[in-house]
Motif scaffolding. Structure first.
Motif, PDB file in Angstrom:
ATOM      1  N   LEU A   1       0.867  -1.178   0.000  1.00 23.60           N
ATOM      2  CA  LEU A   1       0.000   0.000   0.000  1.00 23.60           C
ATOM      3  C   LEU A   1       0.904   1.228   0.000  1.00 23.60           C
ATOM      4  N   ASN A   2       0.876   1.973  -1.100  1.00 24.88           N
ATOM      5  CA  ASN A   2       1.772   3.112  -1.268  1.00 24.88           C
ATOM      6  C   ASN A   2       0.978   4.414  -1.241  1.00 24.88           C
ATOM      7  N   PRO A   3       1.196   5.251  -0.215  1.00 27.31           N
ATOM      8  CA  PRO A   3       0.493   6.533  -0.167  1.00 27.31           C
ATOM      9  C   PRO A   3       1.290   7.643  -0.847  1.00 27.31           C
ATOM     10  N   GLU A   4       0.597   8.481  -1.565  1.00 26.14           N
ATOM     11  CA  GLU A   4       1.177   9.703  -2.107  1.00 26.14           C
ATOM     12  C   GLU A   4       0.365  10.854  -1.529  1.00 26.14           C
ATOM     13  N   PHE A   5       1.021  11.744  -0.807  1.00 26.15           N
ATOM     14  CA  PHE A   5       0.240  12.798  -0.174  1.00 26.15           C
ATOM     15  C   PHE A   5       0.636  14.182  -0.655  1.00 26.15           C
ATOM     16  N   HIS A   6      -0.371  15.021  -0.708  1.00 27.55           N
ATOM     17  CA  HIS A   6      -0.220  16.413  -1.093  1.00 27.55           C
ATOM     18  C   HIS A   6      -0.507  17.267   0.135  1.00 27.55           C
TER      19      HIS A   6
ATOM     20  N   SER B   1       4.055   8.810  10.654  1.00 23.82           N
ATOM     21  CA  SER B   1       3.622   8.279  11.945  1.00 23.82           C
ATOM     22  C   SER B   1       2.122   7.996  11.947  1.00 23.82           C
ATOM     23  N   ALA B   2       1.336   8.952  11.424  1.00 23.02           N
ATOM     24  CA  ALA B   2      -0.118   8.769  11.387  1.00 23.02           C
ATOM     25  C   ALA B   2      -0.508   7.633  10.445  1.00 23.02           C
ATOM     26  N   TRP B   3       0.245   7.454   9.383  1.00 22.46           N
ATOM     27  CA  TRP B   3      -0.016   6.357   8.444  1.00 22.46           C
ATOM     28  C   TRP B   3       0.353   5.014   9.057  1.00 22.46           C
TER      29      TRP B   3
ATOM     30  N   PHE C   1      -3.956  17.927   4.574  1.00 21.33           N
ATOM     31  CA  PHE C   1      -3.407  16.775   3.848  1.00 21.33           C
ATOM     32  C   PHE C   1      -4.452  16.216   2.890  1.00 21.33           C
ATOM     33  N   THR C   2      -4.029  15.909   1.686  1.00 22.00           N
ATOM     34  CA  THR C   2      -4.816  15.103   0.754  1.00 22.00           C
ATOM     35  C   THR C   2      -3.907  13.986   0.274  1.00 22.00           C
ATOM     36  N   TYR C   3      -4.382  12.746   0.324  1.00 21.52           N
ATOM     37  CA  TYR C   3      -3.501  11.648  -0.085  1.00 21.52           C
ATOM     38  C   TYR C   3      -4.276  10.568  -0.832  1.00 21.52           C
ATOM     39  N   GLU C   4      -3.542   9.847  -1.642  1.00 22.55           N
ATOM     40  CA  GLU C   4      -4.103   8.752  -2.430  1.00 22.55           C
ATOM     41  C   GLU C   4      -3.311   7.476  -2.148  1.00 22.55           C
ATOM     42  N   VAL C   5      -4.036   6.392  -1.893  1.00 23.57           N
ATOM     43  CA  VAL C   5      -3.409   5.111  -1.589  1.00 23.57           C
ATOM     44  C   VAL C   5      -3.534   4.203  -2.808  1.00 23.57           C
ATOM     45  N   ARG C   6      -2.405   3.711  -3.262  1.00 24.26           N
ATOM     46  CA  ARG C   6      -2.390   2.790  -4.405  1.00 24.26           C
ATOM     47  C   ARG C   6      -1.953   1.409  -3.937  1.00 24.26           C
ATOM     48  N   ARG C   7      -2.667   0.402  -4.390  1.00 28.65           N
ATOM     49  CA  ARG C   7      -2.395  -0.978  -3.986  1.00 28.65           C
ATOM     50  C   ARG C   7      -1.832  -1.766  -5.163  1.00 28.65           C
ATOM     51  N   GLN C   8      -0.741  -2.485  -4.900  1.00 31.37           N
ATOM     52  CA  GLN C   8      -0.169  -3.412  -5.868  1.00 31.37           C
ATOM     53  C   GLN C   8       0.011  -4.761  -5.197  1.00 31.37           C
ATOM     54  N   SER C   9      -0.273  -5.832  -5.934  1.00 30.20           N
ATOM     55  CA  SER C   9      -0.188  -7.171  -5.355  1.00 30.20           C
ATOM     56  C   SER C   9       0.525  -8.112  -6.309  1.00 30.20           C
ATOM     57  N   TRP C  10       1.263  -9.067  -5.714  1.00 31.89           N
ATOM     58  CA  TRP C  10       1.981 -10.087  -6.467  1.00 31.89           C
ATOM     59  C   TRP C  10       1.678 -11.454  -5.862  1.00 31.89           C
ATOM     60  N   LEU C  11       1.650 -12.474  -6.717  1.00 31.56           N
ATOM     61  CA  LEU C  11       1.436 -13.852  -6.283  1.00 31.56           C
ATOM     62  C   LEU C  11       2.725 -14.637  -6.455  1.00 31.56           C
ATOM     63  N   GLY C  12       3.160 -15.285  -5.383  1.00 29.54           N
ATOM     64  CA  GLY C  12       4.364 -16.104  -5.425  1.00 29.54           C
ATOM     65  C   GLY C  12       4.157 -17.401  -4.671  1.00 29.54           C
TER      66      GLY C  12
ATOM     67  N   THR D   1      -1.399 -14.354   3.035  1.00 31.80           N
ATOM     68  CA  THR D   1      -1.424 -12.993   2.533  1.00 31.80           C
ATOM     69  C   THR D   1      -0.578 -12.119   3.453  1.00 31.80           C
ATOM     70  N   THR D   2       0.215 -11.256   2.858  1.00 36.40           N
ATOM     71  CA  THR D   2       1.038 -10.341   3.636  1.00 36.40           C
ATOM     72  C   THR D   2       0.874  -8.946   3.057  1.00 36.40           C
ATOM     73  N   GLU D   3       0.800  -7.959   3.934  1.00 35.37           N
ATOM     74  CA  GLU D   3       0.553  -6.585   3.513  1.00 35.37           C
ATOM     75  C   GLU D   3       1.680  -5.699   3.999  1.00 35.37           C
ATOM     76  N   GLN D   4       2.273  -4.986   3.088  1.00 36.04           N
ATOM     77  CA  GLN D   4       3.363  -4.068   3.401  1.00 36.04           C
ATOM     78  C   GLN D   4       2.841  -2.643   3.253  1.00 36.04           C
ATOM     79  N   TYR D   5       2.813  -1.899   4.368  1.00 38.28           N
ATOM     80  CA  TYR D   5       2.242  -0.560   4.318  1.00 38.28           C
ATOM     81  C   TYR D   5       3.106   0.493   5.006  1.00 38.28           C
ATOM     82  N   GLY D   6       4.128   0.082   5.745  1.00 45.32           N
ATOM     83  CA  GLY D   6       4.907   1.027   6.538  1.00 45.32           C
ATOM     84  C   GLY D   6       5.698   2.003   5.689  1.00 45.32           C
TER      85      GLY D   6
END
Length: 317
Positions: free
Chosen positions: A141-146, A186-188, A228-239, A295-300
């Motif tokens: 989960l990749n945030p881009e914030f303005h 920190s808030a994220w 703050f305005t931000y957009e969260v983009r999700r990318q996933s891979w199967l292994g 399933t594993t989620e990377q968001y930090g």
């Protein structure tokens, strides 16, 4: 008089492994190794490798497990013989475990009778470690914030802006300081900011204190409003993941479904290679996967992850 044949050391260890796995899978039950429940039809105790007894309200239940360490698949006669033992002791469920697997007809017959057929897996064992891989979905989960900032001052001066961290401010009157980048991270990371994929409304902070340098180079403070305005983009891979430390049951009835009783997830992969396949909808993959799926989620956000865009900085006063 012929002497009773003693079980091999190998078989005994396989039986003990079965006992351990059943204990881990059924912590609510009393699991016994080498049990002898009474046979009502034969009117004699029957030797059972592993049994599990538990209660649900006033009802009592018995599961019996017979273990066979064989180099060849167990046949239909093995299933039939075990069926008679289930009926004799009045067990509610019977499970056969064979290190050599089960013949096709044995599987079909056991499925009709409701008998479970399993093989043990122990990754730490040379004898009973199966060629086991488990599908894993890795999601980032990749945030881009303005950021929009309005800074009110009474004395002209210079704001120090770090190209990576942004500008500093304080939430407690200057006792402690942070930066806009560290504040968002920190808030994220702690879940204050919503991580749901998509665009999110502005998070407004008003009346913050911000240090700056006056014309004499002295530090003074002004008031800061942040949006703050931000957009969260999700990318996933199967292994595919091959656990180094796990044990459990391989189900021969349910399409070779693996049921772990213990799994150390500390060796989950931390990097991806070109064998991983990017997937558009990880939820759909999960629904269409038979058996176990990790399933594993990377968001930090760390110092070198996430991106900030300084959209607007206005000084008033």
């Amino acid at each position: 008089m012929a002497k009773k044949k003693r079980p091999s050391v190998q078989w005994a260890k396989y039986e003990e492994l079965a006992h351990k796995i059943v204990e881990e899978l059924m912590p609510h039950a009393v699991v016994t190794l080498d049990d002898h429940p009474y046979g009502h039809e034969t009117e004699t105790p029957r030797q059972i490798d592993v049994s599990a007894r538990w209660k649900d309200g006033e009802n009592e239940y018995l599961l019996i497990v017979q273990v066979k360490d064989l180099s060849r698949p167990a046949d239909i006669n093995t299933v039939g013989t075990f069926r008679s033992v289930i009926q004799d002791v009045g067990a509610h469920k019977g499970v056969l475990i064979c290190s050599g697997g089960f013949a096709k007809k044995a599987r079909t017959y056991a499925q009709k009778l409701g008998i479970g057929l399993y093989q043990l897996h122990d990754a730490s064992s040379r004898e009973w470690a199966l060629e086991l891989t488990i599908p894993i979905i890795w999601t980032t989960l990749n945030p881009e914030f303005h950021l929009s900032a309005r800074f009110a001052t009474s004395v002209a001066g210079q704001v120090r802006i770090d190209p990576k961290k942004g500008f500093p401010f304080s939430e407690d009157g200057g006792q402690t300081r942070t930066t806009v980048s560290d504040y968002f991270a920190s808030a994220w990371n702690d879940g204050t900011f919503d991580r749901t994929p998509g665009r999110h409304e502005k998070q407004v902070r008003t009346g913050l204190d911000m240090p700056y340098l006056d014309s004499a180079g002295m530090e003074v403070w002004g008031k800061l409003d942040l949006e703050f305005t931000y957009e969260v983009r999700r990318q996933s891979w199967l292994g595919q993941y091959r656990p180094n430390d796990c044990r459990g049951l391989l189900d021969f009835i349910e399409s070779d479904l693996f049921i772990p009783s213990y799994m150390n997830l500390s060796d989950l992969p931390t990097t991806r290679d070109d064998t991983w396949i990017e997937v558009g909808d990880p939820d759909e993959v999960a629904l269409n996967t038979v058996g176990m799926l990790i399933t594993t989620e990377q968001y930090g956000i760390t110092d070198d992850s996430g991106r900030m865009f300084l959209q607007r900085f206005e000084r008033v006063g």
